[in-house]
Design a protein around this motif. Structure first.
Motif, PDB file in Angstrom:
ATOM      1  N   ARG A  46      17.146  27.787  30.687  1.00  0.00           N
ATOM      2  CA  ARG A  46      15.926  28.396  30.157  1.00  0.00           C
ATOM      3  C   ARG A  46      14.994  28.746  31.305  1.00  0.00           C
ATOM      4  N   HIS A  47      13.970  29.529  30.987  1.00  0.00           N
ATOM      5  CA  HIS A  47      12.957  29.899  31.971  1.00  0.00           C
ATOM      6  C   HIS A  47      12.281  28.638  32.519  1.00  0.00           C
ATOM      7  N   LEU A  62      12.751  33.914  34.734  1.00  0.00           N
ATOM      8  CA  LEU A  62      13.284  35.016  33.941  1.00  0.00           C
ATOM      9  C   LEU A  62      12.207  36.065  33.700  1.00  0.00           C
ATOM     10  N   HIS A  63      12.491  37.301  34.079  1.00  0.00           N
ATOM     11  CA  HIS A  63      11.623  38.427  33.719  1.00  0.00           C
ATOM     12  C   HIS A  63      12.431  39.708  33.817  1.00  0.00           C
ATOM     13  N   PRO A  64      12.307  40.610  32.845  1.00  0.00           N
ATOM     14  CA  PRO A  64      13.157  41.794  32.766  1.00  0.00           C
ATOM     15  C   PRO A  64      13.114  42.688  33.994  1.00  0.00           C
ATOM     16  N   PRO A  85      17.007  39.070  35.715  1.00  0.00           N
ATOM     17  CA  PRO A  85      16.525  40.109  34.795  1.00  0.00           C
ATOM     18  C   PRO A  85      16.820  39.786  33.331  1.00  0.00           C
ATOM     19  N   LEU A  86      16.109  38.811  32.800  1.00  0.00           N
ATOM     20  CA  LEU A  86      16.243  38.417  31.407  1.00  0.00           C
ATOM     21  C   LEU A  86      14.866  38.171  30.810  1.00  0.00           C
ATOM     22  N   ALA A  87      14.757  38.292  29.506  1.00  0.00           N
ATOM     23  CA  ALA A  87      13.513  37.942  28.828  1.00  0.00           C
ATOM     24  C   ALA A  87      13.289  36.439  28.906  1.00  0.00           C
ATOM     25  N   VAL A  88      12.035  36.038  28.862  1.00  0.00           N
ATOM     26  CA  VAL A  88      11.692  34.616  28.979  1.00  0.00           C
ATOM     27  C   VAL A  88      12.359  33.790  27.882  1.00  0.00           C
ATOM     28  N   ASP A  89      12.535  34.391  26.717  1.00  0.00           N
ATOM     29  CA  ASP A  89      13.134  33.670  25.583  1.00  0.00           C
ATOM     30  C   ASP A  89      14.617  33.993  25.410  1.00  0.00           C
ATOM     31  N   ALA A  90      15.303  34.389  26.475  1.00  0.00           N
ATOM     32  CA  ALA A  90      16.725  34.728  26.391  1.00  0.00           C
ATOM     33  C   ALA A  90      17.542  33.522  25.927  1.00  0.00           C
ATOM     34  N   SER A  94      23.162  33.339  27.545  1.00  0.00           N
ATOM     35  CA  SER A  94      22.947  34.503  28.409  1.00  0.00           C
ATOM     36  C   SER A  94      22.423  34.066  29.771  1.00  0.00           C
TER      37      SER A  94
END
Length: 209
Positions: A46-47, A62-64, A85-90, A94
Protein backbone atom coordinates in the motif's frame (compact mmCIF):
# COMPACT_ATOMS: atom_id res chain seq x y z
CA UNK A 1 4.16 -30.22 6.26
CA UNK A 2 6.48 -33.07 5.45
CA UNK A 3 7.34 -34.58 2.08
CA UNK A 4 9.04 -37.98 1.98
CA UNK A 5 10.97 -39.12 -1.09
CA UNK A 6 12.12 -42.72 -1.43
CA UNK A 7 13.30 -45.09 -4.19
CA UNK A 8 10.53 -46.93 -6.05
CA UNK A 9 11.86 -50.21 -4.71
CA UNK A 10 11.37 -49.12 -1.08
CA UNK A 11 8.40 -50.74 0.63
CA UNK A 12 5.83 -48.69 2.53
CA UNK A 13 6.70 -50.57 5.72
CA UNK A 14 10.39 -49.66 5.43
CA UNK A 15 9.51 -46.01 4.85
CA UNK A 16 7.21 -46.00 7.87
CA UNK A 17 9.94 -47.63 9.96
CA UNK A 18 12.40 -44.87 9.07
CA UNK A 19 9.80 -42.20 9.92
CA UNK A 20 9.13 -43.85 13.29
CA UNK A 21 12.86 -43.98 14.00
CA UNK A 22 13.33 -40.31 13.08
CA UNK A 23 9.98 -39.09 14.47
CA UNK A 24 11.43 -36.95 17.25
CA UNK A 25 13.90 -35.26 14.88
CA UNK A 26 11.16 -34.66 12.28
CA UNK A 27 8.81 -33.10 14.82
CA UNK A 28 11.59 -30.92 16.18
CA UNK A 29 12.45 -29.61 12.71
CA UNK A 30 8.80 -28.99 11.86
CA UNK A 31 8.42 -27.03 15.09
CA UNK A 32 11.52 -24.96 14.36
CA UNK A 33 10.21 -24.17 10.88
CA UNK A 34 6.84 -23.10 12.25
CA UNK A 35 8.55 -20.79 14.76
CA UNK A 36 10.69 -19.23 12.03
CA UNK A 37 7.62 -18.67 9.86
CA UNK A 38 5.94 -16.77 12.68
CA UNK A 39 8.98 -14.51 13.03
CA UNK A 40 9.19 -13.62 9.33
CA UNK A 41 7.64 -10.18 8.68
CA UNK A 42 5.07 -9.80 5.92
CA UNK A 43 5.22 -6.85 3.59
CA UNK A 44 2.31 -4.44 3.21
CA UNK A 45 1.38 -3.52 -0.35
CA UNK A 46 0.00 0.00 0.00
CA UNK A 47 0.95 3.66 -0.23
CA UNK A 48 3.50 4.57 2.46
CA UNK A 49 4.49 0.98 3.25
CA UNK A 50 8.10 0.24 4.20
CA UNK A 51 10.25 -2.52 2.73
CA UNK A 52 13.63 -3.57 4.13
CA UNK A 53 16.17 -2.50 1.52
CA UNK A 54 19.98 -2.75 1.71
CA UNK A 55 19.85 -2.69 5.49
CA UNK A 56 17.60 0.38 5.60
CA UNK A 57 14.02 1.16 4.59
CA UNK A 58 12.41 1.81 1.24
CA UNK A 59 9.06 3.61 1.36
CA UNK A 60 6.43 3.13 -1.35
CA UNK A 61 5.03 6.38 -2.76
CA UNK A 62 2.09 5.87 -5.12
CA UNK A 63 1.01 8.64 -7.49
CA UNK A 64 -0.16 8.38 -11.12
CA UNK A 65 2.37 10.94 -12.39
CA UNK A 66 5.40 8.86 -11.30
CA UNK A 67 7.73 7.55 -14.03
CA UNK A 68 6.37 4.47 -15.75
CA UNK A 69 9.10 2.11 -14.57
CA UNK A 70 9.29 3.57 -11.07
CA UNK A 71 11.87 5.94 -9.64
CA UNK A 72 14.10 5.34 -6.62
CA UNK A 73 15.31 8.34 -4.63
CA UNK A 74 17.65 8.37 -1.63
CA UNK A 75 16.26 10.76 1.00
CA UNK A 76 18.66 10.09 3.90
CA UNK A 77 21.24 7.54 5.03
CA UNK A 78 19.52 4.18 4.96
CA UNK A 79 16.25 5.66 3.64
CA UNK A 80 14.84 5.54 0.13
CA UNK A 81 11.53 6.36 -1.54
CA UNK A 82 10.26 4.37 -4.53
CA UNK A 83 7.82 6.37 -6.64
CA UNK A 84 5.37 4.20 -8.59
CA UNK A 85 2.72 5.22 -11.15
CA UNK A 86 -0.35 3.99 -9.28
CA UNK A 87 -3.29 5.60 -7.52
CA UNK A 88 -2.95 5.93 -3.76
CA UNK A 89 -5.81 3.46 -3.28
CA UNK A 90 -4.52 0.89 -5.81
CA UNK A 91 -5.28 -2.77 -4.97
CA UNK A 92 -2.52 -4.57 -3.05
CA UNK A 93 -2.06 -7.06 -5.90
CA UNK A 94 -1.34 -4.23 -8.37
CA UNK A 95 1.15 -2.62 -5.96
CA UNK A 96 2.95 -5.91 -5.37
CA UNK A 97 3.18 -6.67 -9.09
CA UNK A 98 4.68 -3.27 -9.91
CA UNK A 99 7.12 -3.38 -6.98
CA UNK A 100 8.19 -6.89 -7.93
CA UNK A 101 8.86 -5.92 -11.54
CA UNK A 102 10.95 -2.94 -10.41
CA UNK A 103 12.72 -5.06 -7.79
CA UNK A 104 13.83 -7.66 -10.34
CA UNK A 105 15.20 -5.02 -12.73
CA UNK A 106 17.02 -3.28 -9.91
CA UNK A 107 18.40 -6.55 -8.53
CA UNK A 108 19.84 -7.49 -11.91
CA UNK A 109 21.48 -4.08 -12.29
CA UNK A 110 22.97 -4.07 -8.79
CA UNK A 111 24.11 -7.70 -8.90
CA UNK A 112 25.81 -7.11 -12.23
CA UNK A 113 27.63 -4.11 -10.80
CA UNK A 114 28.85 -6.09 -7.77
CA UNK A 115 29.93 -9.07 -9.90
CA UNK A 116 31.93 -6.78 -12.15
CA UNK A 117 33.52 -5.16 -9.11
CA UNK A 118 34.76 -8.33 -7.38
CA UNK A 119 35.47 -10.73 -10.25
CA UNK A 120 38.82 -9.18 -11.34
CA UNK A 121 40.26 -9.27 -7.82
CA UNK A 122 39.36 -12.94 -7.52
CA UNK A 123 40.86 -13.70 -10.92
CA UNK A 124 37.65 -15.14 -12.39
CA UNK A 125 35.27 -14.39 -15.24
CA UNK A 126 31.54 -14.84 -14.94
CA UNK A 127 29.45 -15.43 -18.07
CA UNK A 128 25.79 -15.01 -17.18
CA UNK A 129 23.48 -14.03 -14.34
CA UNK A 130 20.10 -15.51 -13.43
CA UNK A 131 17.80 -14.38 -10.65
CA UNK A 132 16.45 -16.90 -8.15
CA UNK A 133 13.33 -17.00 -5.98
CA UNK A 134 14.55 -19.83 -3.75
CA UNK A 135 13.36 -19.87 -0.16
CA UNK A 136 16.64 -20.80 1.51
CA UNK A 137 19.38 -20.77 -1.14
CA UNK A 138 20.98 -17.40 -1.77
CA UNK A 139 23.11 -18.23 -4.79
CA UNK A 140 24.89 -20.80 -6.89
CA UNK A 141 27.66 -20.98 -9.47
CA UNK A 142 28.57 -23.38 -12.26
CA UNK A 143 31.96 -24.11 -13.73
CA UNK A 144 30.89 -22.57 -17.04
CA UNK A 145 30.75 -19.15 -15.35
CA UNK A 146 26.99 -18.90 -14.88
CA UNK A 147 25.90 -17.29 -11.61
CA UNK A 148 22.51 -17.40 -9.90
CA UNK A 149 21.62 -14.91 -7.15
CA UNK A 150 18.45 -14.59 -5.10
CA UNK A 151 16.63 -11.29 -5.68
CA UNK A 152 15.66 -11.23 -1.98
CA UNK A 153 19.27 -10.32 -1.20
CA UNK A 154 18.26 -6.68 -1.75
CA UNK A 155 16.66 -6.84 1.69
CA UNK A 156 20.07 -7.21 3.36
CA UNK A 157 22.92 -4.80 4.00
CA UNK A 158 25.24 -4.30 1.06
CA UNK A 159 28.19 -6.06 2.83
CA UNK A 160 25.97 -9.15 3.26
CA UNK A 161 24.94 -9.03 -0.39
CA UNK A 162 28.58 -8.63 -1.38
CA UNK A 163 29.53 -11.68 0.69
CA UNK A 164 27.12 -13.83 -1.33
CA UNK A 165 28.43 -12.39 -4.60
CA UNK A 166 32.02 -13.10 -3.55
CA UNK A 167 31.04 -16.58 -2.32
CA UNK A 168 29.63 -17.52 -5.73
CA UNK A 169 32.52 -15.96 -7.66
CA UNK A 170 34.96 -17.91 -5.48
CA UNK A 171 33.25 -21.10 -6.62
CA UNK A 172 34.51 -20.36 -10.13
CA UNK A 173 37.96 -21.13 -8.71
CA UNK A 174 37.06 -23.83 -6.17
CA UNK A 175 33.78 -25.69 -6.62
CA UNK A 176 33.59 -27.15 -3.12
CA UNK A 177 33.60 -25.70 0.41
CA UNK A 178 37.07 -26.86 1.35
CA UNK A 179 39.51 -24.73 3.38
CA UNK A 180 41.01 -23.66 0.05
CA UNK A 181 37.62 -22.26 -1.00
CA UNK A 182 37.19 -20.24 2.20
CA UNK A 183 40.73 -18.91 1.81
CA UNK A 184 39.73 -17.57 -1.60
CA UNK A 185 36.61 -15.94 -0.11
CA UNK A 186 38.70 -14.36 2.64
CA UNK A 187 40.96 -12.59 0.16
CA UNK A 188 38.02 -10.39 -0.91
CA UNK A 189 35.85 -10.64 2.22
CA UNK A 190 37.88 -11.14 5.44
CA UNK A 191 34.76 -10.78 7.62
CA UNK A 192 32.83 -13.47 5.74
CA UNK A 193 32.05 -15.51 8.89
CA UNK A 194 30.18 -12.64 10.55
CA UNK A 195 28.33 -11.75 7.35
CA UNK A 196 27.39 -15.38 6.79
CA UNK A 197 25.97 -15.54 10.32
CA UNK A 198 24.00 -12.35 9.71
CA UNK A 199 22.52 -13.78 6.53
CA UNK A 200 21.34 -16.82 8.46
CA UNK A 201 19.94 -14.93 11.44
CA UNK A 202 18.04 -12.07 9.76
CA UNK A 203 14.88 -13.33 8.01
CA UNK A 204 13.85 -11.87 4.67
CA UNK A 205 10.21 -10.72 4.63
CA UNK A 206 7.42 -12.63 2.90
CA UNK A 207 6.25 -11.31 -0.47
CA UNK A 208 2.69 -12.54 -0.03
CA UNK A 209 -0.62 -10.71 -0.27
Amino acid sequence: GLTVRAPLRASLSSIEAVLQEKARWVLTKLGERANRSQQIPRLQWRHGALLPYLGGNLQLNLHPAAPRGGELLAVAEGRWVLHLPLAVDAPPASVRALVHAWWLRHARTLFTERLQRFAPGLGVQWRSLRLSNARTRWGSAKSDGSIMLNWRLLHFRLPVLDYVVIHELAHLRVMDHSPRFWAVVATACPEYAQLRAELRSVPAPEWVL
